[in-house]
Design a protein around this motif. Structure first.
Motif, PDB file in Angstrom:
ATOM      1  N   SER A 127       0.805  -1.216   0.000  1.00  0.00           N
ATOM      2  CA  SER A 127       0.000   0.000   0.000  1.00  0.00           C
ATOM      3  C   SER A 127       0.838   1.267   0.000  1.00  0.00           C
ATOM      4  O   SER A 127       0.489   2.243  -0.678  1.00  0.00           O
ATOM      5  CB  SER A 127      -0.958  -0.008   1.189  1.00  0.00           C
ATOM      6  OG  SER A 127      -0.271  -0.169   2.406  1.00  0.00           O
ATOM      7  N   ALA A 130       2.041   1.805  -3.478  1.00  0.00           N
ATOM      8  CA  ALA A 130       0.940   2.163  -4.373  1.00  0.00           C
ATOM      9  C   ALA A 130       0.533   3.615  -4.203  1.00  0.00           C
ATOM     10  O   ALA A 130       0.260   4.322  -5.188  1.00  0.00           O
ATOM     11  CB  ALA A 130      -0.250   1.240  -4.130  1.00  0.00           C
ATOM     12  N   SER A 131       0.474   4.080  -2.960  1.00  0.00           N
ATOM     13  CA  SER A 131       0.129   5.473  -2.714  1.00  0.00           C
ATOM     14  C   SER A 131       1.158   6.409  -3.338  1.00  0.00           C
ATOM     15  O   SER A 131       0.804   7.413  -3.975  1.00  0.00           O
ATOM     16  CB  SER A 131       0.042   5.733  -1.210  1.00  0.00           C
ATOM     17  OG  SER A 131      -1.056   5.048  -0.641  1.00  0.00           O
ATOM     18  N   SER A 146      -3.290  -1.362  -8.397  1.00  0.00           N
ATOM     19  CA  SER A 146      -2.344  -1.941  -7.449  1.00  0.00           C
ATOM     20  C   SER A 146      -2.793  -3.334  -7.011  1.00  0.00           C
ATOM     21  O   SER A 146      -3.968  -3.674  -7.089  1.00  0.00           O
ATOM     22  CB  SER A 146      -2.201  -1.034  -6.229  1.00  0.00           C
ATOM     23  OG  SER A 146      -3.329  -1.158  -5.391  1.00  0.00           O
ATOM     24  N   SER A 148      -2.544  -4.252  -3.971  1.00  0.00           N
ATOM     25  CA  SER A 148      -2.855  -4.114  -2.555  1.00  0.00           C
ATOM     26  C   SER A 148      -4.298  -4.536  -2.280  1.00  0.00           C
ATOM     27  O   SER A 148      -5.158  -4.472  -3.160  1.00  0.00           O
ATOM     28  CB  SER A 148      -2.647  -2.660  -2.118  1.00  0.00           C
ATOM     29  OG  SER A 148      -3.112  -2.445  -0.803  1.00  0.00           O
ATOM     30  N   ASN A 149      -4.543  -4.950  -1.036  1.00  0.00           N
ATOM     31  CA  ASN A 149      -5.923  -5.219  -0.605  1.00  0.00           C
ATOM     32  C   ASN A 149      -6.349  -4.238   0.481  1.00  0.00           C
ATOM     33  O   ASN A 149      -7.316  -4.489   1.203  1.00  0.00           O
ATOM     34  CB  ASN A 149      -6.064  -6.653  -0.094  1.00  0.00           C
ATOM     35  CG  ASN A 149      -5.305  -6.898   1.204  1.00  0.00           C
ATOM     36  OD1 ASN A 149      -4.447  -6.111   1.587  1.00  0.00           O
ATOM     37  ND2 ASN A 149      -5.615  -7.998   1.873  1.00  0.00           N
ATOM     38  N   ASN A 150      -5.640  -3.124   0.577  1.00  0.00           N
ATOM     39  CA  ASN A 150      -5.920  -2.118   1.601  1.00  0.00           C
ATOM     40  C   ASN A 150      -6.824  -1.030   1.035  1.00  0.00           C
ATOM     41  O   ASN A 150      -6.363  -0.175   0.274  1.00  0.00           O
ATOM     42  CB  ASN A 150      -4.609  -1.512   2.104  1.00  0.00           C
ATOM     43  CG  ASN A 150      -4.823  -0.485   3.212  1.00  0.00           C
ATOM     44  OD1 ASN A 150      -5.946  -0.223   3.626  1.00  0.00           O
ATOM     45  ND2 ASN A 150      -3.746   0.111   3.686  1.00  0.00           N
ATOM     46  N   PRO A 151      -8.110  -1.023   1.392  1.00  0.00           N
ATOM     47  CA  PRO A 151      -9.017  -0.019   0.822  1.00  0.00           C
ATOM     48  C   PRO A 151      -8.693   1.403   1.252  1.00  0.00           C
ATOM     49  O   PRO A 151      -9.172   2.351   0.633  1.00  0.00           O
ATOM     50  CB  PRO A 151     -10.398  -0.453   1.334  1.00  0.00           C
ATOM     51  CG  PRO A 151     -10.129  -1.282   2.537  1.00  0.00           C
ATOM     52  CD  PRO A 151      -8.813  -1.953   2.312  1.00  0.00           C
ATOM     53  N   ALA A 154      -7.197   3.478  -1.561  1.00  0.00           N
ATOM     54  CA  ALA A 154      -7.963   3.609  -2.796  1.00  0.00           C
ATOM     55  C   ALA A 154      -8.488   5.023  -2.958  1.00  0.00           C
ATOM     56  O   ALA A 154      -8.824   5.703  -1.996  1.00  0.00           O
ATOM     57  CB  ALA A 154      -9.114   2.614  -2.803  1.00  0.00           C
ATOM     58  N   VAL A 160      -7.475  -0.675  -6.022  1.00  0.00           N
ATOM     59  CA  VAL A 160      -6.923  -1.880  -5.389  1.00  0.00           C
ATOM     60  C   VAL A 160      -7.568  -3.109  -6.031  1.00  0.00           C
ATOM     61  O   VAL A 160      -8.787  -3.190  -6.165  1.00  0.00           O
ATOM     62  CB  VAL A 160      -7.139  -1.889  -3.864  1.00  0.00           C
ATOM     63  CG1 VAL A 160      -6.341  -0.781  -3.212  1.00  0.00           C
ATOM     64  CG2 VAL A 160      -8.610  -1.760  -3.486  1.00  0.00           C
ATOM     65  N   THR A 164     -10.251  -7.656  -0.662  1.00  0.00           N
ATOM     66  CA  THR A 164     -10.325  -6.804   0.520  1.00  0.00           C
ATOM     67  C   THR A 164     -11.143  -7.459   1.631  1.00  0.00           C
ATOM     68  O   THR A 164     -12.035  -8.270   1.371  1.00  0.00           O
ATOM     69  CB  THR A 164     -10.964  -5.447   0.183  1.00  0.00           C
ATOM     70  OG1 THR A 164     -12.337  -5.661  -0.184  1.00  0.00           O
ATOM     71  CG2 THR A 164     -10.230  -4.763  -0.960  1.00  0.00           C
ATOM     72  N   THR A 370     -11.991   1.205  -4.667  1.00  0.00           N
ATOM     73  CA  THR A 370     -12.077  -0.129  -4.096  1.00  0.00           C
ATOM     74  C   THR A 370     -12.596  -1.102  -5.157  1.00  0.00           C
ATOM     75  O   THR A 370     -12.782  -0.732  -6.315  1.00  0.00           O
ATOM     76  CB  THR A 370     -12.990  -0.145  -2.864  1.00  0.00           C
ATOM     77  OG1 THR A 370     -14.320   0.249  -3.267  1.00  0.00           O
ATOM     78  CG2 THR A 370     -12.481   0.829  -1.806  1.00  0.00           C
TER      79      THR A 370
END
Length: 400
Positions: A127, A130-131, A146, A148-151, A154, A160, A164, A370
């Motif tokens: 994350s 990605a940010s 990305s 990532s699974n971190n909402p 997003a 993502v 999630t 998301t």
């Protein structure tokens, strides 16, 4: 306490990219990826020329000092190249950029990818990277898909692709409510990441028919879990809970909780155990006595099974558990490029309501960055996975 996930060495030969146009992908000749396009597309990505190969920048954690990142990067790259090879009719130029697992380097290579002419960025994994990448290329009009699974990351130009906790929690809450187990106590770890997951679970319960009647946390250590057991047991009994939902996975507290809570008289059939992580990963989890007849979610097993078999046959090793996200990303990009329009990779195109079908099942990207994924509802019975409700194959009311 932690299960160790291992994968074999990266195969040296890679499938060379071919080209794609239509929204159909072969997974042993059976997997179709659909993209029903809406009207009134907006947010033009100026780099897309439908008459030329479209460059997709794949950002991977190669060069990272973190153990396992080299294997992860290789597996993601192989899955992406497999997806490119499965497409037919449009032209994708896949270029790999190494982030070394560092947000600053990730931002730097993302800017380089933009300068090189990328039409979209696939990756990176974590994350923070990605940010950083999203900020770095926002001015270039590039969207970031990305892994990532971190909402929490997003939004804006960052999407993502990961599975999630919101999706998993919503699925299991709905099932619990329909099966008279909707009074739920949530048990999670008292860490920063644990708090994020707990927040996702609390968001997900709205509109499902279930209700969270209590929650308990534990310090993330073996002794911390043991110390928290009396409070967890007392809370479950006093709250009127019909179910206990664990946010932990097999590499965390799940094995200990499922083993020791029954010793504290918190067990089926009075309490239904539920989870929002894949209890079949790693397979050793299926042997845990306390998880038998528990409920958890997983991607469409038929599609993931086809992907895993093809990947293993091609590369001589099993894919990393998140490798399918790279396939899904390329599949969605290829389907959208198949429309032939210059705005194929715009925000409006990426978030079209009908979604896509990838190797993890159906998914769609939401305007807030998301995703929604169609998940199967499963249990463990006699140390084996049994599907209680199959994953949906389309989104209701999508207009496709």
């Amino acid at each position: 306490m932690r299960f160790v996930k291992t994968l074999a060495r990266h195969a040296q030969s890679l499938i060379q990219p071919r080209t794609t146009r239509r929204a159909l992908l072969a997974l042993t000749g059976a997997l179709a990826l659909s993209a029903c396009m809406p009207s009134g597309l907006g947010g033009l990505t100026s780099r897309i020329n439908p008459n030329e190969p479209v460059m997709v920048a794949l950002l991977l954690p190669s060069g990272s000092a973190t153990q396992g990142d080299a294997i992860l990067a290789a597996s993601l790259e192989n899955a992406a190249r497999m997806a490119v090879a499965d497409l037919s009719g449009v032209q994708i130029n896949l270029r790999v950029y190494d982030t070394q697992g560092d947000p600053a380097i990730a931002a730097q290579v993302a800017r380089q990818a933009a300068d090189d002419g990328a039409g979209i960025i696939l990756g990176p994994v974590r994350s923070a990277e990605a940010s950083a990448v999203g900020i770095a290329v926002a001015g270039n009009g590039l969207n970031v898909l990305s892994f990532s699974n971190n909402p929490a990351i997003a939004g804006n130009n960052v999407f993502v692709l990961g599975l999630t906790p919101d999706n998993a929690a919503r699925r299991v809450f709905e099932y619990a409510a329909r099966n008279n187990r909707g009074q739920v106590m949530v048990v999670g770890e008292a860490t920063t990441s644990g708090q994020l997951v707990m927040a996702a679970v609390n968001r997900a319960v709205d509109g499902t028919g279930a209700r969270i009647v209590g929650s308990e946390t534990y310090e993330f250590s073996q002794q911390g879990i043991v110390n928290a057991l009396p409070a967890i047991a007392s809370g479950a009994r006093s709250s009127g809970a019909q179910s206990v939902l664990f946010t932990a996975d097999s590499a965390g507290a799940l094995p200990i909780l499922s083993q020791l809570l029954p010793d504290n008289r918190i067990a089926p059939p009075q309490f239904q155990f539920m989870g929002i992580t894949q209890w079949n990963v790693p397979p050793a989890t299926l042997q845990l006595r306390g998880l038998q007849e528990g409920w958890f979610t997983m991607p469409d097993p038929a599609l993931t099974g086809q992907f895993e078999a093809r990947f293993t046959a091609a590369y001589g090793e099993a894919p990393h558990p998140i490798a399918g996200l790279a396939y899904d990303g390329i599949a969605a990009i290829g389907a959208l490029l198949g429309t032939g329009g210059p705005e194929a990779l715009s925000r409006a195109s990426l978030t079209q309501g009908s979604g896509f079908v990838g190797v993890n099942g159906i998914f769609r990207l939401m305007p807030d960055g998301t995703n929604q994924r169609g998940l199967a509802l499963a249990t463990i019975r006699d140390n084996a996975v049994v599907i209680l409700e199959p994953a949906p194959r389309s989104f209701a009311g999508s207009g496709s």
